[in-house]
Every structure is written in C-alpha cells, then in structure tokens.
Design a protein around this motif. Structure first.
Motif, PDB file in Angstrom:
ATOM      1  N   GLU A 275      -8.666   6.885   2.334  1.00  0.00           N
ATOM      2  CA  GLU A 275      -9.834   7.655   1.897  1.00  0.00           C
ATOM      3  C   GLU A 275      -9.408   8.833   1.024  1.00  0.00           C
ATOM      4  O   GLU A 275      -9.754   9.993   1.272  1.00  0.00           O
TER       5      GLU A 275
ATOM      6  N   PHE B  99      -8.721   7.934  -6.100  1.00  0.00           N
ATOM      7  CA  PHE B  99      -7.874   6.948  -6.772  1.00  0.00           C
ATOM      8  C   PHE B  99      -6.889   7.628  -7.714  1.00  0.00           C
ATOM      9  O   PHE B  99      -5.720   7.246  -7.783  1.00  0.00           O
TER      10      PHE B  99
ATOM     11  N   LEU C 290      -3.896   9.050  -5.904  1.00  0.00           N
ATOM     12  CA  LEU C 290      -3.010   7.978  -5.466  1.00  0.00           C
ATOM     13  C   LEU C 290      -2.160   7.481  -6.632  1.00  0.00           C
ATOM     14  O   LEU C 290      -0.945   7.281  -6.492  1.00  0.00           O
TER      15      LEU C 290
ATOM     16  N   SER D  15      -2.523  11.434  -0.011  1.00  0.00           N
ATOM     17  CA  SER D  15      -2.340  10.628  -1.222  1.00  0.00           C
ATOM     18  C   SER D  15      -0.879  10.217  -1.395  1.00  0.00           C
ATOM     19  O   SER D  15      -0.592   9.110  -1.874  1.00  0.00           O
TER      20      SER D  15
ATOM     21  N   THR E 126      -6.461   3.107  -1.112  1.00  0.00           N
ATOM     22  CA  THR E 126      -7.518   4.096  -1.345  1.00  0.00           C
ATOM     23  C   THR E 126      -8.573   4.010  -0.243  1.00  0.00           C
ATOM     24  O   THR E 126      -9.048   5.038   0.265  1.00  0.00           O
ATOM     25  N   ARG E 127      -8.924   2.779   0.135  1.00  0.00           N
ATOM     26  CA  ARG E 127      -9.908   2.598   1.215  1.00  0.00           C
ATOM     27  C   ARG E 127      -9.330   3.010   2.567  1.00  0.00           C
ATOM     28  O   ARG E 127     -10.005   3.641   3.377  1.00  0.00           O
TER      29      ARG E 127
END
Length: 433
Positions: free
Chosen positions: A391, A394, A397, A139, A387-388
């Motif tokens: 992985e 959210f 992050l 993250s 985020t994608r």
C-alpha cells in the motif's frame, strides 16, 4: 507491412483486442482464427494446434505442478521457519532484515519456480517484518521484495525455463543448471546495493540470535531446507523427469506442512488448489493461444524471414545477443513475460542457432531479460503486486527499485559477454554444448 494482408490484419486484431482488455491468450486465438478465415485455410487447424500442442507436450504439465507446490509451501509454516533460519544467520549485520530478504529469495528459488508466488508468499512476510516498528521505509521494503522475487525463476526450478524448453527443445535439466550462477550473481549485486544503503541510511541492526538457539532453529527449518534437495536431486540423479519432480515437490510440501508442521487445514488446502487451478488455467490459455498463433507465424515463414534479415546485417554472436537484450528489455516494459517467451523468442531461435549460440546460454539470457521485465516500469507485474501488498505509491516504489534493477542489468551484461558463467555448471555435469 501491407495492412491488407491476412497476417497484418491478424496482428492488428490481436493488438486491438488486447488493448480493449481481452486476455492475450484469447486475443491470439481470435486473431489466428481471423487469419485462417482470410487466408482460406482450414478453420479446424485452430483446434488441432491447441490439442496437439497442449496434450502432446508432457513438459507443460510441470507448470501447474510447480504452481501448486508454491501455493502449498506458502499456506503452511514452511515460509516462517525458513525466514527465522535466514534471520538467525544474517540478521545480525547492519541492514540485516534486508539481507534476510535476499537470502530467503535464494532458498525459496529452489522451491517454487515462480516470481509471483515468491512475492505473494515470502515477499509479503518480509514486507511485514521489515516495516514493523518503522525499521525500514515501506516503499524500500516493497522494492527490495520485488527485486528479490526476480531471482526465483532464475535459480532452479523455473517455470519460464520450462516454457522456453517447450519452444526451443533445449534440455530443461541443463537450463536449470545454467541459471544457478546468474541467479547468485544477481543476489550478490543486490547485497552490494543493500550494504551501501545500510551504511548511508543507517539501517538498524537486529538483535543477534544466541548461538545456543541455532541448532533448534536449523532443525525446525531442516524439512523445508530439504525440499530443493529432493526436487533437484531427483532431476539430476535421473530418478525423475522435471515434470515428475514438480509432482514430488508438491507432494513433499503437502506432507511436510500437514504431518510435520501441522499447519494446514482442509480449507487451506482447498483454497490453494483453487488458486493453483486458476493460475494454471490462465497460463494454459496463454500457452494455447501462443501455440495457435505460432502456427500462423510458421505458415508466414516469419522466423526464416527474420533470420534472413538479421543475416544481411552481418551480426556477430555477441552483437546479436546485445540486440536481443535491448529488444527484450524494451518489450518487457509493456508485455507480459510468458507472451514474449511464446511469441517473440521462437522467432529469434533460428538466428541464434545459425550464429552458433548455445541454446542453453541463450535461454538463460532470455529468461533473465524477461524476469527483469517484471520490475521494469511501466508494466512490471511485480511492481503492481508489491504496490497492493505494501500500500505504497507506485512512484515511490519505482524510485527505490531502480538501483536494484541497474545492478541486475549489470549481471545480465556479465552473463551475455561471458557465456562460461552460464555453461560452467552444466558442462561440469556432462553438458556437451
């Protein structure tokens, strides 16, 4: 606002269609058609505004060309070679890979002009490098990659600055120059945050690159490092316009990747052209919709009305810029940046001009605000992209990106209150503003 008026109904229709999932460009065209129908105006005006706006503005062509240049750069080995070059020089410090992430953002900023391209290309590679063997929390690496991608469209070239030049008639060349110091300020703020985190969190130190390998690594990266020189040198020497320079950048990236690095197949090239075409088409539809809706805004005298209202508030230039910063930062939480540039900013430009605010300074402040919106929750597009890619949740992050966001807001405050930070370099090279 009288909801029975054609303009009010048009705005309500655009908002409703956008919330229902229709692309904002299509929604603006539909809302504009509704306005013309209710106001009894010529319906052919929509087509006229689209054609005149899209085909009479030569600078719009720079947008798909910069997008293509970024895609060609990412499919070749230019990215990997530049990352090795950055790692050789700053990777030896504590938190070295985090510093590499920032330095590569400064270098790649002189190539693509797109934050999304930087996140999807170099940002994705940096995410993999930083999380390999558990060196950095995923993250944190994703948050830093999102924050560094913001620098891309501030240091020249810059697709948002091209769009701003379209609506303001400001010089693209001087806008590009005006973004250099703010971009470096933002990078410096990010480095301070990384240095603090490296000491507190005990980030690892990368094995130093032997000095005897530096010439070879530099030589391998030199063709890639020359791309900003070719691009910006052509613009500021007067040899090329910004649009022609974007075409040169795309051709240079292709030639280097194919003939020097031998890293691009025909299938890779086809995919990059296809992705660039799709991206450019979506941007083009958004610009087209905004041009039509801006005609409606002009017919309603909205810019003059807003300017008259703000004049009754008796704002100073600094007070107006503070108001613009707050407004754009809030809008950036929920709106896409190009929409803000094409719909909101044209309404503010007459007031800025009336207050004597330099339009190059104003443009850089606006673009920095819009770029911060890319990493501002809840909408921040770069947050969703990373985020994608990474992985990661959210919320994790967002928690990690906030210190970098505050540092960049600090840089925004500096360039707002001290216009010389923006205008110093353009004036050094002949700008009279």
């Amino acid at each position: 606002m009288n909801l029975a008026r054609p303009f009010s109904l048009s705005v309500v229709a655009i908002t409703a269609l956008a919330f229902l999932g229709l692309p904002i460009g299509h929604a603006m065209i539909a809302g504009s058609i509704l306005y013309l129908l209710l106001a009894g105006l010529d319906m052919g005006t929509v087509a006229e505004q689209l054609l005149n706006g899209m085909y009479a503005n030569y600078i719009i062509l720079a947008v798909p060309l910069f997008v293509l240049a970024a895609e060609l750069m990412n499919i070749g080995s230019m990215t990997e070679r530049l990352l090795r070059f950055c790692n050789a020089f700053v990777g030896r410090f504590r938190g070295g890979l985090a510093f590499v992430n920032i330095v590569q953002a400064i270098i790649f900023a002189g190539m693509s002009g797109s934050a999304i391209a930087d996140a999807a290309g170099p940002g994705k590679l940096m995410q993999k490098m930083m999380t390999n063997d558990g060196k950095y929390p995923p993250s944190y690496a994703a948050a830093l990659s999102a924050a560094t991608a913001v620098i891309g469209p501030i240091i020249p070239p810059s697709i948002p600055m091209v769009v701003y030049a379209l609506v303001s008639d400001a010089s693209i060349g001087y806008l590009f120059l005006g973004g250099v110091v703010p971009g470096l300020l933002m990078a410096g703020g990010q480095m301070i945050i990384v240095a603090y985190h490296a000491r507190v969190c005990g980030f690892p130190v990368e094995p130093p690159t032997p000095l005897r390998q530096l010439p070879r690594i530099t030589w391998q990266a030199l063709p890639s490092l020359m791309m900003p020189v070719v691009l910006l040198g052509g613009i500021y020497s007067g040899v090329t316009t910004p649009t022609e320079a974007a075409a040169v950048a795309g051709a240079y990236a292709l030639l280097v990747s194919v003939f020097l690095y031998h890293s691009v197949s025909f299938a890779d090239f086809y995919r990059s052209v296809l992705v660039s075409a799709r991206t450019s088409a979506s941007i083009g539809m958004l610009i087209g919709g905004a041009l039509v809706f801006n005609y409606v805004v002009t017919v309603e005298n909205i810019p003059q009305s807003v300017s008259a209202l703000l004049q009754t508030w008796q704002l100073s230039p600094t007070g107006f810029l503070i108001l613009v910063n707050v407004l754009l930062l809030l809008l950036g939480c929920v709106l896409e940046g190009t929409t803000i540039l094409l719909v909101i900013v044209p309404v503010l430009i007459p007031t800025a001009r009336a207050l004597g605010i330099d339009l190059v300074h104003f443009g850089v402040v606006v673009v920095v605000n819009i770029m911060l919106g890319l990493v501002t929750p809840p909408y921040g597009l770069l947050l969703f992209i990373m985020t994608r890619i990474a992985e990661v949740p959210f919320r994790d992050l967002v928690r990690n990106v906030l210190p970098f966001l505050w540092a960049m807001i600090g840089s925004l405050a500096l360039i707002t209150f001290f216009p010389g930070l923006v205008l110093w370099l353009p004036r050094l090279l002949g700008y009279q503003g």
